[in-house]
Design an enzyme around this catalytic site. Structure first.
Site, PDB file in Angstrom:
ATOM      1  N   TYR A   1       0.904  -1.242  -0.066  1.00  0.00           N
ATOM      2  CA  TYR A   1       0.111  -0.003   0.038  1.00  0.00           C
ATOM      3  C   TYR A   1       0.716   1.276  -0.018  1.00  0.00           C
ATOM      4  CZ  TYR A   1      -4.612  -1.685   0.632  1.00  0.00           C
ATOM      5  OH  TYR A   1      -6.009  -2.470   0.374  1.00  0.00           O
TER       6      TYR A   1
ATOM      7  N   LYS B   1       3.023 -15.298   2.180  1.00  0.00           N
ATOM      8  CA  LYS B   1       3.651 -16.119   0.678  1.00  0.00           C
ATOM      9  C   LYS B   1       5.165 -16.149   1.047  1.00  0.00           C
ATOM     10  CE  LYS B   1       1.502 -16.888  -2.652  1.00  0.00           C
ATOM     11  NZ  LYS B   1       0.984 -18.188  -3.244  1.00  0.00           N
TER      12      LYS B   1
ATOM     13  N   ASP C   1      -2.711 -17.732   0.350  1.00  0.00           N
ATOM     14  CA  ASP C   1      -3.688 -18.535  -0.366  1.00  0.00           C
ATOM     15  C   ASP C   1      -4.340 -19.564   0.238  1.00  0.00           C
ATOM     16  OD1 ASP C   1      -1.071 -19.854  -0.642  1.00  0.00           O
ATOM     17  OD2 ASP C   1      -1.424 -20.281  -2.815  1.00  0.00           O
TER      18      ASP C   1
ATOM     19  N   ASP D   1      -6.163  -7.083   3.819  1.00  0.00           N
ATOM     20  CA  ASP D   1      -7.349  -6.533   3.096  1.00  0.00           C
ATOM     21  C   ASP D   1      -8.299  -7.672   2.501  1.00  0.00           C
ATOM     22  OD1 ASP D   1      -8.881  -4.422   1.965  1.00  0.00           O
ATOM     23  OD2 ASP D   1      -8.094  -4.808   0.199  1.00  0.00           O
TER      24      ASP D   1
ATOM     25  N   ASP E   1     -11.905  -9.351   4.245  1.00  0.00           N
ATOM     26  CA  ASP E   1     -13.325  -9.366   3.459  1.00  0.00           C
ATOM     27  C   ASP E   1     -13.948 -10.637   3.553  1.00  0.00           C
ATOM     28  OD1 ASP E   1     -13.503  -6.519   3.002  1.00  0.00           O
ATOM     29  OD2 ASP E   1     -14.031  -6.819   0.619  1.00  0.00           O
TER      30      ASP E   1
HETATM   31  C1  IPM Z   1     -10.353  -1.397   3.828  1.00  0.00           C
HETATM   32  C2  IPM Z   1     -10.730  -0.774   2.385  1.00  0.00           C
HETATM   33  C3  IPM Z   1      -9.400   0.307   2.150  1.00  0.00           C
HETATM   34  C4  IPM Z   1      -8.296  -0.443   2.070  1.00  0.00           C
HETATM   35  C5  IPM Z   1      -9.798   1.313   0.972  1.00  0.00           C
HETATM   36  C6  IPM Z   1     -11.060   2.122   0.807  1.00  0.00           C
HETATM   37  C7  IPM Z   1      -8.661   2.080   0.892  1.00  0.00           C
HETATM   38  O1  IPM Z   1     -10.865  -1.666   1.461  1.00  0.00           O
HETATM   39  O2  IPM Z   1     -10.192  -0.910   4.955  1.00  0.00           O
HETATM   40  O3  IPM Z   1     -10.376  -2.708   3.876  1.00  0.00           O
HETATM   41  O4  IPM Z   1      -8.067  -1.067   0.934  1.00  0.00           O
HETATM   42  O5  IPM Z   1      -7.590  -0.634   3.056  1.00  0.00           O
HETATM   43 MG    MG Z   2     -10.855  -3.733   2.106  1.00  0.00          MG
END
Ligand code: IPM
Ligand code: MG
Length: 367
Positions: free
Chosen positions: A142, A192, A224, A248, A252
């Protein structure tokens, strides 16, 4: 004694709607539990760009550095898609994380009993799930340099750099081990190392730090394979520690195990300030959901649970955090459902503010 201070940054899309419900909860704690916060509010993301031409004004950044905790709603929206990269709404959030040095991002994935049927996975795979992903938040791909889109011969090349120093790995590892000590004493580190040098170093440093925590059982997994195991049998995990990009993705994935992205909070923590509290920002994992913004459809629970995390991690109010979590559990058990939680089994539909009011009523009933 002065009251603890909170900076509220509702942001864009559904951010202001869900934050309005958090304001009710904050007021409730002031009125009913004597926990009074000095609350200020400011802009972040697209709305800050609209007013100031930048997604985070320097004055807002300075305020964020001074308060005891920041609560953020969400940033972004399609009307900002064509803005220059440097002023996109997300840059405001990334600047807060970076300049506050919030290196440890706690993302719990907890399955509420009332919602176990709602997951896309079988009920016995997710019922009772309670895991914590610790995502490194201020380094890795990032932020690594070099980055950019460059000309190479007669074509362009897009470059981002995965970069981790030993100290960056060690500090997030320690925060994960500390958490593991307070939970099930089990930590799985994901990278990884089979293809990335940064992954080899990650594994070495985490292993080194583990010597300070002999009681914690440490395991390593390629990220993975970790994704695969998280969907196959997530209850094998307690705490997971991983880098910024894998974290990230995996968070999710873990969020969806629980049935709805609208349920999950997060805490982003940095080093302790002079008053002993960590630098901290709390935000829901979900985004700004522009498609449903302004319609009273958004689920405020993730944002309210983020405030519960603030009570626990910034203000040493673990019992009050548990009270709030129990109130949420209660309204879900009672069948109240925002649109995102309305599954085939039905329930009582409620709006964003209806959900907030029901949680307040459950808090009242807890006294
Ligand atoms: C998260 C989001 C952020 C990230 C974005 C909005 C910059 O996806 O907080 O997971 O990628 O970190
Ligand atoms: Mg995210």
């Amino acid at each position: 004694m002065t009251n603890p201070s909170l900076l509220i940054l509702p942001g864009d899309g559904i951010g202001p709607e869900v934050m309005a419900e958090v304001r009710k909860i904050i007021d409730w704690y002031g009125a009913k539990r004597g926990l009074v916060f000095d609350v200020s509010e400011d802009l972040v993301g697209g709305c800050a760009y609209d007013k100031h031409g930048t997604p985070l004004h320097d004055d807002t950044m300075a305020k964020a550095q001074e308060v005891d905790a920041v609560l953020l709603g969400a940033v972004g929206g399609p009307q900002y898609d064509n803005l220059d990269f440097s002023v996109k709404p997300e840059r405001g959030l990334l600047r807060l994380r970076k300049e506050m040095d919030l290196f440890s991002n706690l993302r719990p994935a907890q399955c509420f009993d009332a919602l176990a049927d709602f997951s896309s996975l079988k009920k016995d795979v997710v019922a009772g799930l309670d895991i914590m992903i610790v995502r490194e938040l201020t380094s890795g791909v990032y932020f690594g340099e070099p980055r950019g889109i460059f000309k190479e011969g007669n074509e362009r090349v897009g470059i981002n750099t995965q970069r981790y120093t030993e100290s960056e790995i060690a500090r997030v590892a320690r925060s994960a081990f500390d958490l593991a000590m307070k939970r099930g004493k089990k930590l799985c580190s994901m990278e990884k190392a089979n293809v990335m040098e940064s992954g080899i170093l990650w594994r070495e440093v985490v292993t080194e730090v583990s010597k300070e925590y002999p009681e914690v059982e440490l395991s390593h997994m390629y990220a993975d394979a970790g994704a695969m195991q998280l969907t196959r049998w997530p209850k094998q995990f307690d705490v997971i520690v991983t880098d910024n990009l894998f974290g990230d993705l995996l968070s999710d994935l873990a969020a969806m195990l629980t049935g709805s992205l609208g349920m999950l909070p997060s805490a982003s923590l940095g080093a302790p300030m002079a008053n002993g509290r960590p630098k901290a920002l709390y935000e829901p994992v979900h985004g700004s959901a522009p498609d449903i913004a302004g319609q009273g459809k958004a689920n405020p629970i993730a944002c309210i649970l983020s405030f519960a995390m603030a009570l626990r991690y910034s203000f040493d109010q673990g019992d009050e955090a548990a009270r709030l979590e129990a109130a949420i559990e209660k309204v879900l058990a009672d069948g109240l459902r925002t649109a995102d939680l309305m599954g085939p089994e039905g329930g009582t539909p409620v709006s964003t503010s209806g959900m907030g009011d029901a949680i307040i009523a459950a808090l009242d009933a807890s006294l």
